[in-house]
Design a protein around this motif. Sequence first.
Motif, PDB file in Angstrom:
ATOM      1  N   SER A 112       0.839  -1.195   0.000  1.00 60.69           N
ATOM      2  CA  SER A 112       0.000   0.000   0.000  1.00 60.69           C
ATOM      3  C   SER A 112       0.874   1.245   0.000  1.00 60.69           C
ATOM      4  CB  SER A 112      -0.904   0.002   1.235  1.00 60.69           C
ATOM      5  OG  SER A 112      -1.790  -1.093   1.210  1.00 60.69           O
ATOM      6  N   VAL A 113       1.052   1.835  -1.166  1.00 62.44           N
ATOM      7  CA  VAL A 113       1.795   3.087  -1.277  1.00 62.44           C
ATOM      8  C   VAL A 113       0.814   4.221  -1.572  1.00 62.44           C
ATOM      9  CG1 VAL A 113       3.567   4.381  -2.522  1.00 62.44           C
ATOM     10  CG2 VAL A 113       3.926   1.970  -1.992  1.00 62.44           C
ATOM     11  N   ALA A 114       0.059   4.104  -2.649  1.00 63.42           N
ATOM     12  CA  ALA A 114      -0.870   5.161  -3.032  1.00 63.42           C
ATOM     13  C   ALA A 114      -2.147   5.140  -2.199  1.00 63.42           C
ATOM     14  CB  ALA A 114      -1.220   5.046  -4.514  1.00 63.42           C
ATOM     15  N   ARG A 115      -2.619   3.944  -1.885  1.00 61.50           N
ATOM     16  CA  ARG A 115      -3.813   3.786  -1.059  1.00 61.50           C
ATOM     17  C   ARG A 115      -3.724   2.470  -0.307  1.00 61.50           C
ATOM     18  NH1 ARG A 115      -7.642   0.186  -2.494  1.00 61.50           N
ATOM     19  NH2 ARG A 115      -7.409  -0.802  -4.515  1.00 61.50           N
ATOM     20  N   ASP A 116      -4.457   2.370   0.785  1.00 55.36           N
ATOM     21  CA  ASP A 116      -4.459   1.143   1.578  1.00 55.36           C
ATOM     22  C   ASP A 116      -5.373   0.126   0.910  1.00 55.36           C
ATOM     23  OD1 ASP A 116      -4.503  -0.881   3.423  1.00 55.36           O
ATOM     24  OD2 ASP A 116      -5.002   0.397   5.122  1.00 55.36           O
ATOM     25  N   LEU A 117      -4.793  -0.977   0.459  1.00 49.92           N
ATOM     26  CA  LEU A 117      -5.573  -2.005  -0.210  1.00 49.92           C
ATOM     27  C   LEU A 117      -5.827  -3.222   0.669  1.00 49.92           C
ATOM     28  CD1 LEU A 117      -3.118  -4.072  -0.860  1.00 49.92           C
ATOM     29  CD2 LEU A 117      -2.967  -2.819  -2.969  1.00 49.92           C
ATOM     30  N   ILE A 162       5.967   8.295  -1.977  1.00 58.14           N
ATOM     31  CA  ILE A 162       7.314   8.161  -2.551  1.00 58.14           C
ATOM     32  C   ILE A 162       7.515   9.382  -3.435  1.00 58.14           C
ATOM     33  CG2 ILE A 162       8.869   6.821  -3.994  1.00 58.14           C
ATOM     34  CD1 ILE A 162       7.289   4.332  -3.237  1.00 58.14           C
ATOM     35  N   ARG A 163       8.479  10.216  -3.076  1.00 55.95           N
ATOM     36  CA  ARG A 163       8.628  11.516  -3.738  1.00 55.95           C
ATOM     37  C   ARG A 163       9.653  11.553  -4.871  1.00 55.95           C
ATOM     38  NH1 ARG A 163       5.802  15.311  -1.187  1.00 55.95           N
ATOM     39  NH2 ARG A 163       5.158  14.935   0.946  1.00 55.95           N
ATOM     40  N   LEU A 179      -0.432  -4.862  -5.565  1.00 55.38           N
ATOM     41  CA  LEU A 179       0.274  -3.584  -5.619  1.00 55.38           C
ATOM     42  C   LEU A 179      -0.667  -2.386  -5.693  1.00 55.38           C
ATOM     43  CD1 LEU A 179       2.633  -4.748  -8.460  1.00 55.38           C
ATOM     44  CD2 LEU A 179       3.446  -4.219  -6.187  1.00 55.38           C
ATOM     45  N   SER A 180      -0.323  -1.344  -4.961  1.00 56.14           N
ATOM     46  CA  SER A 180      -0.975  -0.046  -5.094  1.00 56.14           C
ATOM     47  C   SER A 180       0.114   1.008  -4.934  1.00 56.14           C
ATOM     48  CB  SER A 180      -2.042   0.149  -4.014  1.00 56.14           C
ATOM     49  OG  SER A 180      -2.462   1.497  -3.985  1.00 56.14           O
ATOM     50  N   GLY A 181       0.519   1.633  -6.017  1.00 54.67           N
ATOM     51  CA  GLY A 181       1.594   2.615  -5.935  1.00 54.67           C
ATOM     52  C   GLY A 181       1.993   3.121  -7.296  1.00 54.67           C
ATOM     53  N   PRO A 182       3.093   3.838  -7.360  1.00 59.10           N
ATOM     54  CA  PRO A 182       3.549   4.391  -8.644  1.00 59.10           C
ATOM     55  C   PRO A 182       4.193   3.321  -9.532  1.00 59.10           C
ATOM     56  CG  PRO A 182       5.069   4.988  -6.897  1.00 59.10           C
ATOM     57  CD  PRO A 182       3.917   4.276  -6.239  1.00 59.10           C
TER      58      PRO A 182
END
Length: 174
Positions: free
Chosen positions: A66-71, A103-104, A136-139
């Motif tokens: 979970s990077v972009a949203r909590d899955l 993650i910037r 996966l949830s992220g860039p």
Amino acid sequence: MRGEMRLPAWFAAGVAFGDTRKIKVACVQGGQRWASDIDGAPGGFPVHVSAPVELGAGSELAVGLSVARDLSEDVLAYLRASALPVGRFIAIAASPAPSRTAIRDAAGAMGWALAVRQVVSDQVRATGARRIHLFLSGPAGGALLLGHVWNRIPSTQLYEDLNPGYAPAFLIPG
């Protein structure tokens, strides 16, 4: 890497052009170059690992990133409704919380990928799992770099987020 792909395809491309083959990968993420030739963030990237959820349906390990949203809740619902032989689920989230900007930059992405690989390696060692189910949830750049460093990990089944639900995408041999 250029083009539009879903997260499992970015991860699989990273595996195909893996670090162990001495290949370097890069993509443009948010206008920045995220590449495997950049060192991870100094001191590593902070991730939060939830307490394992014991599902008892087998010996395989499910991992939710979970990077972009909590899955986590969506993945747990999918796992409980499926007949997958998963014994344990762990959620690994960007710290302090998932967000579109968790993650910037490239150093953060590489640090995140290395931190995730270490947590998964530790869980494999603890459980003896011979297959990973990866959500996966992220860039996209994060998925590419994670795949790039995904060595010495058992066979990994990637899943496509169908919103709602999931479907198997690629099976990466161990």
